[in-house]
Every structure is written in structure tokens, then in C-alpha cells.
Design a protein around this motif. Sequence first.
Motif, PDB file in Angstrom:
ATOM      1  N   VAL A  12       0.822  -1.210   0.000  1.00  0.00           N
ATOM      2  CA  VAL A  12       0.000   0.000   0.000  1.00  0.00           C
ATOM      3  C   VAL A  12       0.856   1.260   0.000  1.00  0.00           C
ATOM      4  CG1 VAL A  12      -1.684   1.343   1.332  1.00  0.00           C
ATOM      5  CG2 VAL A  12      -1.931  -1.147   1.139  1.00  0.00           C
ATOM      6  N   VAL A  13       1.874   1.286   0.878  1.00  0.00           N
ATOM      7  CA  VAL A  13       2.743   2.464   0.991  1.00  0.00           C
ATOM      8  C   VAL A  13       4.118   1.998   1.483  1.00  0.00           C
ATOM      9  CG1 VAL A  13       1.948   2.920   3.350  1.00  0.00           C
ATOM     10  CG2 VAL A  13       2.990   4.746   2.025  1.00  0.00           C
ATOM     11  N   PRO A  14       5.220   2.567   0.975  1.00  0.00           N
ATOM     12  CA  PRO A  14       6.557   2.161   1.436  1.00  0.00           C
ATOM     13  C   PRO A  14       6.711   2.326   2.943  1.00  0.00           C
ATOM     14  CG  PRO A  14       6.713   3.514  -0.536  1.00  0.00           C
ATOM     15  CD  PRO A  14       5.281   3.570  -0.103  1.00  0.00           C
ATOM     16  N   LEU A  15       7.344   1.338   3.589  1.00  0.00           N
ATOM     17  CA  LEU A  15       7.567   1.377   5.032  1.00  0.00           C
ATOM     18  C   LEU A  15       8.977   1.875   5.319  1.00  0.00           C
ATOM     19  CD1 LEU A  15       5.938  -2.006   6.156  1.00  0.00           C
ATOM     20  CD2 LEU A  15       4.917   0.266   6.112  1.00  0.00           C
ATOM     21  N   GLY A  16       9.062   3.031   5.948  1.00  0.00           N
ATOM     22  CA  GLY A  16      10.362   3.627   6.219  1.00  0.00           C
ATOM     23  C   GLY A  16      11.166   2.839   7.241  1.00  0.00           C
ATOM     24  N   LEU A  17      12.482   2.804   7.052  1.00  0.00           N
ATOM     25  CA  LEU A  17      13.399   2.106   7.956  1.00  0.00           C
ATOM     26  C   LEU A  17      14.489   3.071   8.409  1.00  0.00           C
ATOM     27  CD1 LEU A  17      13.858  -1.139   5.819  1.00  0.00           C
ATOM     28  CD2 LEU A  17      12.540  -0.969   7.930  1.00  0.00           C
ATOM     29  N   ASN A  18      14.563   3.351   9.700  1.00  0.00           N
ATOM     30  CA  ASN A  18      15.679   4.160  10.181  1.00  0.00           C
ATOM     31  C   ASN A  18      16.723   3.252  10.824  1.00  0.00           C
ATOM     32  OD1 ASN A  18      14.830   3.574  12.832  1.00  0.00           O
ATOM     33  ND2 ASN A  18      13.625   5.447  12.969  1.00  0.00           N
ATOM     34  N   GLN A  19      17.829   3.828  11.288  1.00  0.00           N
ATOM     35  CA  GLN A  19      18.940   3.037  11.799  1.00  0.00           C
ATOM     36  C   GLN A  19      18.554   2.228  13.037  1.00  0.00           C
ATOM     37  OE1 GLN A  19      21.779   2.790  10.089  1.00  0.00           O
ATOM     38  NE2 GLN A  19      22.327   1.151  11.505  1.00  0.00           N
ATOM     39  N   ASP A  20      17.702   2.792  13.903  1.00  0.00           N
ATOM     40  CA  ASP A  20      17.285   2.068  15.108  1.00  0.00           C
ATOM     41  C   ASP A  20      16.512   0.797  14.757  1.00  0.00           C
ATOM     42  OD1 ASP A  20      18.466   3.968  16.648  1.00  0.00           O
ATOM     43  OD2 ASP A  20      16.613   4.983  17.237  1.00  0.00           O
ATOM     44  N   VAL A  21      15.613   0.898  13.794  1.00  0.00           N
ATOM     45  CA  VAL A  21      14.826  -0.261  13.375  1.00  0.00           C
ATOM     46  C   VAL A  21      15.729  -1.329  12.755  1.00  0.00           C
ATOM     47  CG1 VAL A  21      13.041  -1.081  11.784  1.00  0.00           C
ATOM     48  CG2 VAL A  21      12.688   1.033  13.063  1.00  0.00           C
ATOM     49  N   LEU A  22      16.712  -0.905  11.979  1.00  0.00           N
ATOM     50  CA  LEU A  22      17.650  -1.851  11.377  1.00  0.00           C
ATOM     51  C   LEU A  22      18.427  -2.609  12.451  1.00  0.00           C
ATOM     52  CD1 LEU A  22      19.004   0.309   8.418  1.00  0.00           C
ATOM     53  CD2 LEU A  22      17.482  -1.669   8.263  1.00  0.00           C
ATOM     54  N   VAL A  23      18.852  -1.904  13.502  1.00  0.00           N
ATOM     55  CA  VAL A  23      19.553  -2.557  14.613  1.00  0.00           C
ATOM     56  C   VAL A  23      18.632  -3.548  15.309  1.00  0.00           C
ATOM     57  CG1 VAL A  23      20.557  -2.184  16.905  1.00  0.00           C
ATOM     58  CG2 VAL A  23      21.176  -0.663  15.000  1.00  0.00           C
ATOM     59  N   ASP A  24      17.366  -3.157  15.514  1.00  0.00           N
ATOM     60  CA  ASP A  24      16.419  -4.024  16.201  1.00  0.00           C
ATOM     61  C   ASP A  24      16.067  -5.269  15.385  1.00  0.00           C
ATOM     62  OD1 ASP A  24      16.222  -1.398  17.626  1.00  0.00           O
ATOM     63  OD2 ASP A  24      14.778  -2.537  18.807  1.00  0.00           O
ATOM     64  N   MET A  25      16.213  -5.179  14.073  1.00  0.00           N
ATOM     65  CA  MET A  25      16.032  -6.371  13.243  1.00  0.00           C
ATOM     66  C   MET A  25      17.074  -7.433  13.602  1.00  0.00           C
ATOM     67  SD  MET A  25      15.156  -5.018   9.408  1.00  0.00           S
ATOM     68  CE  MET A  25      13.551  -4.326   8.995  1.00  0.00           C
ATOM     69  N   ILE A  26      18.317  -6.994  13.810  1.00  0.00           N
ATOM     70  CA  ILE A  26      19.387  -7.921  14.201  1.00  0.00           C
ATOM     71  C   ILE A  26      19.110  -8.487  15.593  1.00  0.00           C
ATOM     72  CG2 ILE A  26      21.862  -8.165  14.604  1.00  0.00           C
ATOM     73  CD1 ILE A  26      21.017  -7.726  11.682  1.00  0.00           C
ATOM     74  N   ILE A  27      18.620  -7.636  16.500  1.00  0.00           N
ATOM     75  CA  ILE A  27      18.257  -8.103  17.842  1.00  0.00           C
ATOM     76  C   ILE A  27      17.163  -9.167  17.747  1.00  0.00           C
ATOM     77  CG2 ILE A  27      17.181  -7.428  20.037  1.00  0.00           C
ATOM     78  CD1 ILE A  27      18.550  -4.712  19.755  1.00  0.00           C
ATOM     79  N   LEU A  28      16.181  -8.950  16.862  1.00  0.00           N
ATOM     80  CA  LEU A  28      15.101  -9.913  16.673  1.00  0.00           C
ATOM     81  C   LEU A  28      15.640 -11.252  16.172  1.00  0.00           C
ATOM     82  CD1 LEU A  28      12.123 -10.694  16.591  1.00  0.00           C
ATOM     83  CD2 LEU A  28      11.977  -9.634  14.321  1.00  0.00           C
ATOM     84  N   ILE A  29      16.606 -11.211  15.257  1.00  0.00           N
ATOM     85  CA  ILE A  29      17.222 -12.454  14.771  1.00  0.00           C
ATOM     86  C   ILE A  29      17.881 -13.194  15.934  1.00  0.00           C
ATOM     87  CG2 ILE A  29      19.072 -13.424  13.343  1.00  0.00           C
ATOM     88  CD1 ILE A  29      18.505 -11.261  11.294  1.00  0.00           C
ATOM     89  N   GLY A  30      18.617 -12.457  16.795  1.00  0.00           N
ATOM     90  CA  GLY A  30      19.283 -13.071  17.930  1.00  0.00           C
ATOM     91  C   GLY A  30      18.299 -13.689  18.908  1.00  0.00           C
ATOM     92  N   ILE A  31      17.224 -12.973  19.232  1.00  0.00           N
ATOM     93  CA  ILE A  31      16.215 -13.488  20.170  1.00  0.00           C
ATOM     94  C   ILE A  31      15.490 -14.692  19.577  1.00  0.00           C
ATOM     95  CG2 ILE A  31      13.991 -12.949  21.247  1.00  0.00           C
ATOM     96  CD1 ILE A  31      15.035 -10.131  21.766  1.00  0.00           C
ATOM     97  N   THR A  32      15.183 -14.635  18.282  1.00  0.00           N
ATOM     98  CA  THR A  32      14.532 -15.768  17.613  1.00  0.00           C
ATOM     99  C   THR A  32      15.423 -16.995  17.653  1.00  0.00           C
ATOM    100  OG1 THR A  32      13.372 -14.254  16.113  1.00  0.00           O
ATOM    101  CG2 THR A  32      13.477 -16.570  15.473  1.00  0.00           C
ATOM    102  N   SER A  33      16.712 -16.813  17.353  1.00  0.00           N
ATOM    103  CA  SER A  33      17.666 -17.936  17.361  1.00  0.00           C
ATOM    104  C   SER A  33      17.806 -18.528  18.761  1.00  0.00           C
ATOM    105  CB  SER A  33      19.030 -17.465  16.853  1.00  0.00           C
ATOM    106  OG  SER A  33      18.938 -16.954  15.531  1.00  0.00           O
ATOM    107  N   LEU A  34      17.849 -17.659  19.784  1.00  0.00           N
ATOM    108  CA  LEU A  34      17.966 -18.135  21.165  1.00  0.00           C
ATOM    109  C   LEU A  34      16.735 -18.929  21.575  1.00  0.00           C
ATOM    110  CD1 LEU A  34      19.325 -18.209  23.942  1.00  0.00           C
ATOM    111  CD2 LEU A  34      18.205 -16.029  24.457  1.00  0.00           C
ATOM    112  N   THR A  35      15.553 -18.433  21.235  1.00  0.00           N
ATOM    113  CA  THR A  35      14.317 -19.132  21.574  1.00  0.00           C
ATOM    114  C   THR A  35      14.271 -20.503  20.926  1.00  0.00           C
ATOM    115  OG1 THR A  35      13.153 -17.001  21.704  1.00  0.00           O
ATOM    116  CG2 THR A  35      11.799 -18.985  21.559  1.00  0.00           C
ATOM    117  N   VAL A  36      14.630 -20.557  19.649  1.00  0.00           N
ATOM    118  CA  VAL A  36      14.661 -21.835  18.934  1.00  0.00           C
ATOM    119  C   VAL A  36      15.682 -22.778  19.571  1.00  0.00           C
ATOM    120  CG1 VAL A  36      15.281 -22.940  16.752  1.00  0.00           C
ATOM    121  CG2 VAL A  36      13.842 -20.885  16.754  1.00  0.00           C
ATOM    122  N   ALA A  37      16.858 -22.255  19.914  1.00  0.00           N
ATOM    123  CA  ALA A  37      17.903 -23.083  20.531  1.00  0.00           C
ATOM    124  C   ALA A  37      17.431 -23.655  21.865  1.00  0.00           C
ATOM    125  CB  ALA A  37      19.172 -22.249  20.727  1.00  0.00           C
ATOM    126  N   LEU A  38      16.772 -22.836  22.687  1.00  0.00           N
ATOM    127  CA  LEU A  38      16.254 -23.310  23.976  1.00  0.00           C
ATOM    128  C   LEU A  38      15.247 -24.438  23.775  1.00  0.00           C
ATOM    129  CD1 LEU A  38      15.691 -19.930  25.889  1.00  0.00           C
ATOM    130  CD2 LEU A  38      17.459 -21.651  26.348  1.00  0.00           C
TER     131      LEU A  38
END
Length: 329
Positions: free
Chosen positions: A269-295
Amino acid sequence: MIFVNILYLVVGFVFLIKGADFFIVSSSSIARKFRISPLIIGLTLVAFGTSLPELAVSLTASISARSQGLTADIAMGNIIGSNIANLTLILGTSALIMPVVVKKSMRKKEFPFLIGITILLATLGYLFQADAAIVWWEALILLLAFAFYMYLMITSEKDISEEDLPFVDTKKAMTLLIIGIIGVALGGFLVTEGAEYIAIETLTKSFDMSISKATTLVGLSIVALGTSLPELVTSAIAAKKGEADIALGNVIGSNVFNILLIVGLSGVVVPLGLNQDVLVDMIILIGITSLTVALGLLKNKLSKIDGLILLTLYASYITFIILRALGIF
């Protein structure tokens, strides 16, 4: 004025949650009236209903941001923050109530798929940054991945009984459907308006934050937590009833819907803006997802200790994004 906008947030969340609830009950009843299988209803209408708050807020925030010439920081912050809250706060709470068993099908299909699409979202965010946004063709990739996910779910051996689904008569269902759609739409508008005002008028003036940082903080914290309330309630009730595996399925399914369907539809519908904080939090989400799966993979279940670890991660994350917004990090 600040009180009025806080009231917008509270009332908006109520409309979002009740509207989504009415949507699930009514759409499930209508689908069953036309003899659509319980499996299809559960995998589509019910799952979509619990993700309606995120969709309403993300779409409203995106359209509002575009009209003002801003990036939709609340929209992407809402999705990333909701997924982090799902894996830490919601799953952690469920594990504290009752250990969460990880079934074999979850380890073989849903876990790898969730990690894969989380990495896909981050890849689209990092590698295609000429426009600093998730644009229509990137959103289309996510929607195609969602179609593949639905195919996997429908062709799997999962089963959902008729008793597991809400049901009302057709006339009442139509009324609830209309009320639900109106409630979700109005709730999304109120939450977005309240959140934007708090971010722009309060945080930028009182703490000298930039508009982008302020809206991202609100999206990652307040809005993300509010739109995750349906998943929190559903998972907590399931765990209390001794059906903790349902809580895990609810969290995984919600995260998949958020990344593929919500970001996909919003980005078309409309482009979703990405700033530097959101980009960093994407990496944090990958880490938390990987940890949850590992547990889950290491012990085939999430214990109360694992629940405490996840809840501590959520508290640490909220502390981090607040300090980052204040310029300490």
C-alpha cells in the motif's frame, strides 16, 4: 492535551482487541456456515484476526506518515517490537505458568521457517537501502513467502476440531463482523494518533529526541505491547489450561503473520520507512529468535527457568531502547 492522547491510546487498544475478537467469532461462524473446513478457518481467519491490531496500526501509521512526508517508523517499530514481545514477554510468561513442550513438527517446520523469514526481512532492510524503505516489490516477496507458508500449513497433518472454534448464528455473525471491522479501523486510527502525539509533542520537546527516534521508541514499546495483548491473553489462558504447546504455536504463528502478511500488505500500500534504530532491532530480533529456537531444540521444551531468561531479555531490551532514545547508547 497529553491526557487526551493517552486516552486515545487506551480506548484505541480496547477497540483493537475487542474488534479483533468480534472479527474472529463472526468470520469463523460465517465460514463454517458455508462448510469451510475448521483447519482452513483456524489457519487463516483466526490467525489473521489476532494479527488485525498490528495490521490496523501499521497501515494507519504508514498512510499518516506518507501524507506528512515522514518515514513510517511507528509501522515498522510496531512489527519488530511486537515480534520481540511475543518471543520474550508472551512466551516467557507462558513458560512460567506451565513448561512449553516443543513438538517435533514445530522443530522441523515452523522453527526453521521463522528464522528464515526473520533473516529475509533483515536482508531486505539492509541490502536494499537506496530508498530506506520496504517498497512494493520487497513487500511482494514477503507476501509470496506467506502464500508458501499457508501451503505448508494446509498440507500438513495438523487438525483443528469444530469445538475449538467460536460460533454464533449467521445474523449475529454479520453484525459482529461489521462491528469488528469498524472497531479495528477506529482503534488503529486512535492508537496511531495518540502514539504520534506522545512521541512528537512530549518526547521531542521534553527529552530533545528527534521525531524519528521518538516515534520509533513509541512503536517498539507502547504500541508493540498494546497490539500484542491478544496474543498475551490467548497464550496465558492456554498455558493456564495446561495447553502450553498452543501458546507456542500462537506466538510462532503471530510472528510469521506479522513479518510476511502485515509488512507485506502494508508495504504494498505504501513504502515502510526504515531508520537506523529499526535496522539494529532487526538484528536483535534475529538473535532473540535464534535463542528461543535453541532453547526449544536443546531440551524439547521451555522450562520456567527459560521463561525467566526470556522475561529478563524483554526487560533488558526495553531498557536498551529507552536509553538509546535518550542518547545514552
